[in-house]
Write an enzyme that holds these catalytic residues in place. Sequence first.
Site, PDB file in Angstrom:
ATOM      1  N   HIS A 106       0.831  -1.206   0.000  1.00  0.00           N
ATOM      2  CA  HIS A 106       0.000   0.000   0.000  1.00  0.00           C
ATOM      3  C   HIS A 106       0.864   1.255   0.000  1.00  0.00           C
ATOM      4  CE1 HIS A 106      -3.293   2.737   1.091  1.00  0.00           C
ATOM      5  NE2 HIS A 106      -2.422   3.286   1.920  1.00  0.00           N
ATOM      6  N   GLU A 107       1.890   1.278   0.831  1.00  0.00           N
ATOM      7  CA  GLU A 107       2.774   2.444   0.874  1.00  0.00           C
ATOM      8  C   GLU A 107       3.520   2.606  -0.448  1.00  0.00           C
ATOM      9  OE1 GLU A 107       2.471   4.594   3.122  1.00  0.00           O
ATOM     10  OE2 GLU A 107       1.170   3.332   4.344  1.00  0.00           O
ATOM     11  N   HIS A 110       1.643   4.574  -2.936  1.00  0.00           N
ATOM     12  CA  HIS A 110       1.806   6.031  -2.889  1.00  0.00           C
ATOM     13  C   HIS A 110       3.031   6.465  -3.685  1.00  0.00           C
ATOM     14  CE1 HIS A 110      -1.460   6.674  -0.211  1.00  0.00           C
ATOM     15  NE2 HIS A 110      -0.928   6.019   0.803  1.00  0.00           N
TER      16      HIS A 110
END
Length: 237
Positions: A106-107, A110
């Site tokens: 998920h990070e 980004h």
Amino acid sequence: MELIRCFLFFWDPTHFLVIIGLIISMVASSYVNRTFKHYDQYRSQSGVTGTDAANYILQQSGISDVGVQKISGNLTDNYNGKTKVLSLSEATADSTSVAAIGVAAHECGHAVQDKKNYWPMRIRTAIVPLANIGSTAAFPIILIGVLLSWNQTLINLGIAAFSLALLFQLVTLPVEFNASHRALTILSEGGVLSSEEVPMVRKVLTAAALTYVAAALSTFLQLLRLVLLFGGNRNDN
């Protein structure tokens, strides 16, 4: 009895909005922690760690200017677009669980957004200073307006300042959901996760996304309370 009287003196029905917001946030936080702990018990079939998954995604996405580091804490994972550093918490970096891989991915999502100039992320980054100033200055401005014989202009300015915090929360939602979508796509297509593990990670990321939804709802309820208490059409004296 005196304590009860003091409580009733300062109590007003709009406090229920704050209580509801707190309950929503607490439930969302509890849910994400329970979900992470549950799927943290499932070791990934590929045997990769959160750090391995992060490096894989960055490589597959053609990102070479982002560093990966381990930081202390639990679920303190974050991506800093200014320093180009992806920080993974101790619970994520060295773990081979599907939950840890999902959070790390998920990070990385980004970082991929940053590389592709994902416009909601750019908007969120741009309004961070305004949102911070607005949420900090809102209550002092409203208080000054009340003390100055209920100066409605100042009060409305304070309410408008606080609304910037809600704007930030709303812009954050598509950023977070999109990051999770990007992460799941890369992990599933690259074979890092098996077909059985993808739904597990999706549940972890959905639970995490709900914390942002809860934050937006809580901020909205606080804004609604301010409008109900101070947003009346009163004439300046």
